[in-house]
Design an enzyme around this catalytic site. Structure first.
Site, mmCIF file in Angstrom:
data_model
loop_
_atom_site.group_PDB
_atom_site.id
_atom_site.type_symbol
_atom_site.label_atom_id
_atom_site.label_comp_id
_atom_site.label_asym_id
_atom_site.label_seq_id
_atom_site.Cartn_x
_atom_site.Cartn_y
_atom_site.Cartn_z
ATOM 1 C CG ASP A 1 12.665 -5.308 -11.631
ATOM 2 O OD1 ASP A 1 11.421 -5.029 -11.306
ATOM 3 O OD2 ASP A 1 13.401 -6.019 -11.019
ATOM 4 C CD GLU B 1 10.528 -1.352 -9.172
ATOM 5 O OE1 GLU B 1 9.639 -1.442 -8.527
ATOM 6 O OE2 GLU B 1 11.523 -2.143 -9.381
HETATM 7 C C1 GLC Z 1 10.353 -5.041 -8.640
HETATM 8 C C2 GLC Z 1 8.966 -5.374 -9.533
HETATM 9 C C3 GLC Z 1 8.461 -6.602 -8.362
HETATM 10 C C4 GLC Z 1 9.550 -7.545 -8.350
HETATM 11 C C5 GLC Z 1 10.948 -6.928 -8.047
HETATM 12 C C6 GLC Z 1 12.150 -8.190 -8.187
HETATM 13 O O1 GLC Z 1 10.151 -4.235 -7.569
HETATM 14 O O2 GLC Z 1 8.035 -4.527 -9.724
HETATM 15 O O3 GLC Z 1 7.237 -7.029 -8.829
HETATM 16 O O4 GLC Z 1 9.170 -8.483 -7.199
HETATM 17 O O5 GLC Z 1 11.179 -6.136 -8.579
HETATM 18 O O6 GLC Z 1 12.007 -8.281 -9.365
#
Ligand code: GLC
Length: 558
Positions: free
Chosen positions: A219, A287
């Site tokens: 993440d 991500e």
């Molecule tokens: C990422 C997740 C999102 C979350 C953020 C903080 O972007 O996909 O849902 O709010 O990280 O963890």
């Protein structure tokens, strides 16, 4: 054949890793299926729903967080990395889920959130006590801006949090310092320049790997490394107050994305190759929404910095690029050429939806969404399907009094609740999601039409299309492992490409416009296989010119 790319020989891999060509289904546990009537999805509910996942033809599941959490950001604020929140079940439920998935030959990836914890995590509770406790340096603590007046501490810089768009610094009286939260105020950032923090997260990885997970979705990785001088972010000259998210007022050039990101992630990737975990192939997908001004370089930095044998960045173009033929032709050519030139080990990883972004159908409309589905399932690498995408779920309007998401704090219309509503299983009560009296978010008004049970019986439904596409992909080496060559097709609204492996060649033609078009793919099409359009006029052996209906995407054997 008329192609843009020079001929690069077929990657010679000893064995294919599971991630290559995999169809991955993202489950948002709160919204998938409820087993105990509290209106919130849970792990036993996921086990109940595995037959649907299997029938869809999915090879792996990515589970959004199910760990203990105060739920300030619905599980992305973790208070214990190595357990299950009671709302979702128990660690034994998770083990059962792993076993049940394995029986169906479905792999499991879990969400790993390395950038921040919950403010209720034991590490933070200790860290915030004083400036000299053993965890004092585990989070990003800073003194006030030196220009502060006595008794009125000012934050050290202008950084904003990514959810509500407020100041990203929170004052702590005990330490006389601010802590950084790149996301919600209840998600303090870990200090990744501290090797103890890195070790602690690697320990978390080993915990889940020991249980048998096949990989991780990692993440918010850009925020793991920031400017060591903590200088202000630059202002975004294109920001439109009121219509853009407040966080977009700044361009995050100092608050995120500094080069150590790749070294930190590579250190994590190395865990996947530790001797103990070589019993099977493990993989992680990171991500990071790429910097738009330097798109391909942004993606390539991940492939170049992190061992591509076990890691890949998400490819978010299905969410970000827009539905335009010229953009896709350009992108596919440049991106896949860059991957091929870097290493045959690179796996692309396309997502057209997730729990943070507007639903596919709501973004581009139903006919184009069907087209996008055919396109996604014929692209190389991993393809991610967000739960509900397979039945064509749309964004759901949430009345202001039912809004949950912290991203909506200053603007109820900007939250992510509309894409997180419960999965629609049947035309029955609460769409078959729960037996309880209520659901944590409202069910879509159109659920009687768009649900798994109803669509299952309709050969022209979205679900049937997804099932057929998955079957084709799972049965074809070319669609799973083949290289991609972009064609010249003689029409500006059409994208065409060939996927080839050994003697198998598939041709994909996509009409991005809302009018019928005639294109000339310049390759032989021996057999028409499937179209996104139930009313297609295509048949086998189209000669030379191909006529596509509005928004039609069609697949042929060459
Ligand atoms: C990422 C997740 C999102 C979350 C953020 C903080 O972007 O996909 O849902 O709010 O990280 O963890």
């Amino acid at each position: 054949m008329s192609t843009n790319n020079q001929d690069i020989s077929q990657p010679q891999l000893v064995a294919h890793r599971w991630a290559e060509g995999a169809i991955v289904y993202q489950i948002y546990p709160r919204s998938f299926k409820d087993s105990n009537g509290d209106g919130i999805g849970d792990l036993p509910g996921i086990i109940d729903g595995l037959d649907h996942v299997q029938q869809l033809g999915v090879n792996a599941i990515w589970l959004s967080p199910f760990y203990p959490s105060p739920m300030a950001d619905f599980g992305y604020d973790i208070s214990d990395y190595c357990n299950v929140d009671p709302v979702f079940g128990t660690l034994d439920d998770f083990k059962r889920l792993l076993a049940e998935a394995a029986k169906r030959n479905i792999r499991i990836m879990v969400d790993l959130v390395p950038n921040h914890t919950s403010d209720e995590h034991a590490w933070f509770l200790e860290s915030k006590q004083s400036r000299d406790n053993p965890k004092a340096d585990w989070y990003v603590w800073k003194d006030p801006n030196p220009e502060s007046e006595p008794g009125r501490p000012l934050p050290p810089n202008n950084w904003r949090d990514q959810l509500a768009g407020d100041v990203a610094w929170e004052w702590n009286e005990a330490r006389g310092q601010f802590y950084l939260h790149s996301f919600d105020v209840r998600q303090p950032d870990l200090n990744w320049s501290n090797p103890d923090v890195r070790d602690a997260i690697k320990h978390v990885m080993r915990f889940w790997l020991d249980l048998g997970v096949d990989g991780f979705r990692v993440d918010a990785v850009y925020w793991m490394a920031k400017d060591p001088l903590f200088r202000d972010d630059d202002r975004n000259p294109h920001y439109l107050e009121g219509s853009d998210k407040r966080a977009n007022a700044l361009i995050r050039n100092n608050s995120s994305g500094w080069p150590p990101v790749y070294a930190y992630l590579n250190e994590m990737a190395r865990v996947l190759k530790e001797k103990k975990y070589q019993d099977k192939s493990r993989f992680m997908v990171t991500e990071a929404y790429p910097r738009r001004h330097n798109l391909i370089a942004s993606y390539m930095a991940f492939y170049e910095g992190i061992d591509p044998e076990v890691a890949a960045p998400f490819n978010f173009e299905g969410l970000e690029l827009g539905w335009r033929a010229s953009s896709w032709t350009r992108f596919l050519r440049a991106f896949h050429l860059a991957l091929e030139q870097h290493s045959p080990l690179c796996v692309s990883s396309y997502a057209f939806g997730n729990h943070d972004k507007k639903r596919l159908v709501s973004r581009i409309g139903l006919p184009a969404a069907r087209s996008a589905a055919v396109m996604e399932f014929t692209l190389p690498g991993m393809v991610f399907v967000y739960n509900g995408e397979e039945i064509g779920m749309r964004n759901v309007d949430i009345p202001p009094e039912l809004v949950h998401d912290p991203e909506a704090r200053h603007n109820p219309r900007q939250g992510r609740d509309p894409v997180r509503t419960p999965l629609q299983w049947s035309p029955g009560k609460h769409a078959g999601f729960t037996d309880g009296p209520t659901t944590w978010l409202p069910i879509a008004a159109d659920y009687k039409k768009y649900n798994i049970k109803t669509e299952h019986n309709d050969p022209q439904s979205f679900l049937s299309l997804y099932q057929q596409l998955a079957k084709l992909r799972n049965g074809s080496e070319a669609l799973r492992y083949g290289r991609i060559q972009v064609l010249e097709v003689g029409h500006e609204d059409v994208v065409g490409y060939v996927r080839s492996y050994k003697n198998e060649h598939w041709v994909v033609l996509i009409n991005f416009s809302d009018k019928p078009v005639i294109c000339v793919p310049g390759v032989k099409l021996t057999k028409f296989v499937i179209s996104s359009e139930p009313k297609t006029k295509l048949a086998s052996n189209p000669e030379g010119k191909v006529q596509l209906l509005a928004h039609e995407c069609a697949l042929f054997l060459q």
